[in-house]
Design a protein around this motif. Structure first.
Motif, PDB file in Angstrom:
ATOM      1  N   PRO B 153       0.811  -1.220   0.000  1.00 16.90           N
ATOM      2  CA  PRO B 153       0.000   0.000   0.000  1.00 16.90           C
ATOM      3  C   PRO B 153       0.846   1.273   0.000  1.00 16.90           C
ATOM      4  CG  PRO B 153       0.046  -0.948   2.193  1.00 16.90           C
ATOM      5  CD  PRO B 153       0.752  -1.928   1.294  1.00 16.90           C
ATOM      6  N   LEU B 154       0.235   2.329  -0.536  1.00 20.09           N
ATOM      7  CA  LEU B 154       0.829   3.658  -0.479  1.00 20.09           C
ATOM      8  C   LEU B 154       0.939   4.124   0.949  1.00 20.09           C
ATOM      9  CD1 LEU B 154      -1.349   5.781  -2.923  1.00 20.09           C
ATOM     10  CD2 LEU B 154       1.041   5.116  -3.229  1.00 20.09           C
ATOM     11  N   LEU B 155      -0.030   3.667   1.746  1.00 21.19           N
ATOM     12  CA  LEU B 155      -0.203   4.176   3.100  1.00 21.19           C
ATOM     13  C   LEU B 155      -0.893   3.077   3.904  1.00 21.19           C
ATOM     14  CD1 LEU B 155      -0.196   6.940   4.748  1.00 21.19           C
ATOM     15  CD2 LEU B 155      -2.573   7.166   4.047  1.00 21.19           C
ATOM     16  N   LEU B 156      -0.467   2.928   5.155  1.00 23.34           N
ATOM     17  CA  LEU B 156      -1.099   1.934   6.017  1.00 23.34           C
ATOM     18  C   LEU B 156      -1.928   2.664   7.074  1.00 23.34           C
ATOM     19  CD1 LEU B 156      -1.263  -1.121   6.723  1.00 23.34           C
ATOM     20  CD2 LEU B 156       0.720  -0.762   8.214  1.00 23.34           C
ATOM     21  N   LEU B 157      -3.185   2.291   7.178  1.00 25.33           N
ATOM     22  CA  LEU B 157      -4.069   2.914   8.165  1.00 25.33           C
ATOM     23  C   LEU B 157      -4.287   1.927   9.305  1.00 25.33           C
ATOM     24  CD1 LEU B 157      -6.799   4.127   5.631  1.00 25.33           C
ATOM     25  CD2 LEU B 157      -4.865   5.451   6.485  1.00 25.33           C
ATOM     26  N   LEU B 158      -3.901   2.330  10.511  1.00 20.49           N
ATOM     27  CA  LEU B 158      -4.042   1.435  11.661  1.00 20.49           C
ATOM     28  C   LEU B 158      -4.995   2.058  12.670  1.00 20.49           C
ATOM     29  CD1 LEU B 158      -0.264   0.608  12.149  1.00 20.49           C
ATOM     30  CD2 LEU B 158      -1.994  -0.986  11.326  1.00 20.49           C
ATOM     31  N   ASP B 159      -6.063   1.341  12.977  1.00 24.65           N
ATOM     32  CA  ASP B 159      -7.045   1.871  13.925  1.00 24.65           C
ATOM     33  C   ASP B 159      -6.899   1.174  15.275  1.00 24.65           C
ATOM     34  OD1 ASP B 159      -9.108   3.164  15.132  1.00 24.65           O
ATOM     35  OD2 ASP B 159     -10.657   2.512  13.719  1.00 24.65           O
ATOM     36  N   GLU B 160      -6.357   1.875  16.240  1.00 20.38           N
ATOM     37  CA  GLU B 160      -6.165   1.345  17.591  1.00 20.38           C
ATOM     38  C   GLU B 160      -5.601  -0.080  17.567  1.00 20.38           C
ATOM     39  OE1 GLU B 160      -6.904   3.120  20.376  1.00 20.38           O
ATOM     40  OE2 GLU B 160      -8.543   4.502  19.881  1.00 20.38           O
ATOM     41  N   PRO B 161      -4.452  -0.269  16.933  1.00 19.12           N
ATOM     42  CA  PRO B 161      -3.989  -1.652  16.740  1.00 19.12           C
ATOM     43  C   PRO B 161      -3.667  -2.382  18.043  1.00 19.12           C
ATOM     44  CG  PRO B 161      -2.286  -0.086  16.090  1.00 19.12           C
ATOM     45  CD  PRO B 161      -3.519   0.719  16.347  1.00 19.12           C
ATOM     46  N   LEU B 162      -3.452  -1.669  19.135  1.00 22.34           N
ATOM     47  CA  LEU B 162      -3.048  -2.356  20.355  1.00 22.34           C
ATOM     48  C   LEU B 162      -4.119  -2.346  21.447  1.00 22.34           C
ATOM     49  CD1 LEU B 162       0.620  -1.010  20.613  1.00 22.34           C
ATOM     50  CD2 LEU B 162      -0.234  -3.015  19.410  1.00 22.34           C
ATOM     51  N   THR B 163      -5.203  -1.621  21.198  1.00 20.43           N
ATOM     52  CA  THR B 163      -6.183  -1.395  22.256  1.00 20.43           C
ATOM     53  C   THR B 163      -6.799  -2.683  22.797  1.00 20.43           C
ATOM     54  OG1 THR B 163      -6.678   0.718  21.305  1.00 20.43           O
ATOM     55  CG2 THR B 163      -8.304  -0.157  22.826  1.00 20.43           C
ATOM     56  N   ALA B 164      -7.074  -3.627  21.896  1.00 19.42           N
ATOM     57  CA  ALA B 164      -7.767  -4.835  22.337  1.00 19.42           C
ATOM     58  C   ALA B 164      -6.834  -5.812  23.056  1.00 19.42           C
ATOM     59  CB  ALA B 164      -8.409  -5.531  21.136  1.00 19.42           C
ATOM     60  N   LEU B 165      -5.547  -5.489  23.086  1.00 18.36           N
ATOM     61  CA  LEU B 165      -4.579  -6.435  23.642  1.00 18.36           C
ATOM     62  C   LEU B 165      -4.232  -6.063  25.082  1.00 18.36           C
ATOM     63  CD1 LEU B 165      -2.194  -6.440  20.549  1.00 18.36           C
ATOM     64  CD2 LEU B 165      -4.182  -7.901  20.971  1.00 18.36           C
ATOM     65  N   ASP B 166      -3.860  -7.072  25.888  1.00 18.91           N
ATOM     66  CA  ASP B 166      -3.446  -6.742  27.252  1.00 18.91           C
ATOM     67  C   ASP B 166      -2.039  -6.153  27.220  1.00 18.91           C
ATOM     68  OD1 ASP B 166      -1.430  -8.825  27.503  1.00 18.91           O
ATOM     69  OD2 ASP B 166      -3.123 -10.212  27.556  1.00 18.91           O
ATOM     70  N   SER B 167      -1.614  -5.577  28.337  1.00 14.80           N
ATOM     71  CA  SER B 167      -0.392  -4.773  28.295  1.00 14.80           C
ATOM     72  C   SER B 167       0.835  -5.598  27.910  1.00 14.80           C
ATOM     73  CB  SER B 167      -0.170  -4.075  29.642  1.00 14.80           C
ATOM     74  OG  SER B 167      -0.141  -5.063  30.656  1.00 14.80           O
ATOM     75  N   GLY B 168       0.861  -6.882  28.308  1.00 13.63           N
ATOM     76  CA  GLY B 168       1.990  -7.732  27.942  1.00 13.63           C
ATOM     77  C   GLY B 168       2.085  -7.884  26.433  1.00 13.63           C
ATOM     78  N   LEU B 169       0.924  -8.142  25.822  1.00 16.73           N
ATOM     79  CA  LEU B 169       0.885  -8.328  24.371  1.00 16.73           C
ATOM     80  C   LEU B 169       1.214  -7.041  23.641  1.00 16.73           C
ATOM     81  CD1 LEU B 169      -2.066 -10.569  23.236  1.00 16.73           C
ATOM     82  CD2 LEU B 169       0.294 -10.632  22.454  1.00 16.73           C
ATOM     83  N   ARG B 170       0.726  -5.930  24.186  1.00 17.78           N
ATOM     84  CA  ARG B 170       1.029  -4.642  23.574  1.00 17.78           C
ATOM     85  C   ARG B 170       2.516  -4.453  23.415  1.00 17.78           C
ATOM     86  NH1 ARG B 170      -2.832   0.034  26.020  1.00 17.78           N
ATOM     87  NH2 ARG B 170      -4.592  -1.368  26.195  1.00 17.78           N
ATOM     88  N   ALA B 171       3.213  -4.746  24.497  1.00 17.02           N
ATOM     89  CA  ALA B 171       4.655  -4.560  24.488  1.00 17.02           C
ATOM     90  C   ALA B 171       5.304  -5.474  23.454  1.00 17.02           C
ATOM     91  CB  ALA B 171       5.225  -4.852  25.878  1.00 17.02           C
TER      92      ALA B 171
END
Lengths: 218, 223
Positions: B153-171
């Motif tokens: 893609p020309l551009l990647l759009l990410l909508d809250e990519p980490l919100t649904a994950l717990d803090s361990g997974l986020r990291a």
């Protein structure tokens, strides 16, 4: 069961299957349009498609005679190509398809409506054209509704009587199970009528059972 | 490499009006703000899933939307990778078919190499044969990102990519996103309401509130 009974049962099932194949493409297209598009005349189209469901089948048969009779707008064109419809097996398929279509469209449309539009939108952002989205996302995800609709349409086609007798009569070459039950009863051949009844009931029972399984996914 | 991005449009939805007038040059633009501030609407306007009432959307030299110029590129021709918050992985396809959906039917050598890179970057190889319902939250996220990236893609759009994950997974997921930014050099618009994420990812931050940009600059303002 006599050879005659078997012949009629086979003719009915095969013509109903053919009618189902004939109604599937326009049925799926109509179902998708009604489920996914907003346009002027949509309510009109919706009503028109459902009409054979509420109209007396003989009335639908009469409309088909007007359209496909020798002097009818469509019948005239087909005759130009040497295709005769009225009182042939083609008329049986036509009557079955028109009568089965509303049921096919209803179930299929419900199938499309259950597909989360999100998947279609995301597929488009991945570069899929509307046709590809339909073929790879909408249709596979609505598969259950389409199958249930096809079986309902098929079941309706199997039992079709009113429109069929108008356009195809009760000739030995066009007689279906429903028409045969009527003519056997009329002519006092009760045993033959009972046999046809049993055949008819078992086929319809099987088809409905399958249809419900697809619809509920059990 | 920073890319010029023009987001200058307005969009009305019922009582809600989104107004954005941004011209930035960045690798990762963050849209930061509380829920209901219009962040997702911005992404969906860029992806072509919503039509603004007026304005211009331009990525690099490519105009995706321009009312006055009569330009409204349909979503399937925009070549913008969108990873929505709900991911929307296709439930009737396994991981491989999901990832390859946007890759096109004629994979050339360049594409194949790009695909290899995406698969190793996101560590997806062990998952390829799995069904999407058998994936964990973090795995689903990575599959959705890979699916969007295979279209180059020309551009990647990410909508809250980490919100649904717990803090361990986020990291654990955040480094994947940083690798996409640094190794694939795909420019991104990154929606988040998490300060730490925005600080880690973005080189330009637009703060949104009730459909308006309240602040725009190279880093998050003190609030």
């Amino acid at each position: 069961m006599t050879g005659d009974t078997l012949g009629i049962a086979w003719r009915t099932v095969s013509l109903a299957a053919l009618a189902t194949l004939v109604m599937l493409p326009p049925g799926i297209a109509l179902a998708w349009v009604l489920a996914r598009r907003r346009f002027p005349g949509r309510a009109m189209l919706e009503t028109l498609v459902s009409l054979p469901l509420v109209l007396p089948p003989v009335a639908t048969g009469l409309i088909l005679i007007w359209l496909f009779g020798r002097r009818g707008p469509l019948g005239g064109v087909l005759e130009g190509f040497g295709i005769e419809v009225m009182f042939t097996w083609r008329a049986v398929v036509l009557a079955m398809a028109v009568m089965g279509l509303p049921l096919l469209v209803r179930a299929t449309r419900a199938g499309f409506e259950q597909v989360d539009r999100r998947y279609e939108e995301i597929a488009a952002t991945l570069g899929a054209s509307p046709v590809r989205v339909f073929l790879t996302i909408s249709l596979p995800l609505a598969k259950r509704g389409v199958l249930a609709g096809a079986l309902l349409g098929f079941s309706r086609a199997l039992g079709e009587f009113g429109a069929t007798i108008m356009v195809a009569g009760a000739l030995p070459s066009t007689r279906t199970i429903a028409v045969a039950i009527y003519s056997y009863t009329e002519t006092g051949q009760e045993a033959a009528a009972m046999t046809m009844l049993a055949v008819s009931a078992s086929i319809a029972f099987g088809a409905l059972l399958l249809s419900n399984r697809f619809a509920t996914g059990s | 490499m920073p890319v010029p991005i023009t987001l200058d449009f307005s969009l009305r939805q019922g009582d809600f009006t989104l107004e954005i007038h941004e011209q930035v040059e960045a690798r990762v633009v963050a849209l930061f703000g509380p829920s209901g501030s219009g962040k997702t609407s911005v992404l969906e306007s860029i992806a072509g899933l919503r039509s603004p009432d007026r304005g211009v959307i331009r990525i690099g030299s490519r105009t995706l939307y321009d009312v006055e110029g009569g330009v409204d590129v349909p979503p399937h021709e925009r070549n913008v990778g969108y990873v929505p918050q709900d991911l929307a992985l296709f439930p009737h396809m396994n991981v491989t078919r999901n990832i390859l959906y946007g890759a096109g039917s004629t994979p050339d050598v360049g594409r194949a190499a790009a695909l290899e890179q995406i698969l190793s970057l996101l560590e997806l190889r062990p998952l390829l044969e799995r069904g999407v319902s058998d994936l964990s939250g973090g795995e689903r996220q990575r599959v959705a990102i890979a699916r969007a990236l295979t279209t180059s893609p020309l551009l990647l759009l990410l909508d809250e990519p980490l919100t649904a994950l717990d803090s361990g997974l986020r990291a654990r997921i955040l480094p994947y996103l940083e690798r996409i930014r640094d190794e694939l050099a795909t420019p991104m618009v990154y929606v988040s309401h998490d300060e730490a994420e925005v600080c880690a990812m973005a080189d330009w931050v637009v703060e949104l509130e009730l459909g308006r940009a309240t602040r725009s600059g190279p880093r998050l303002g003190d609030s």
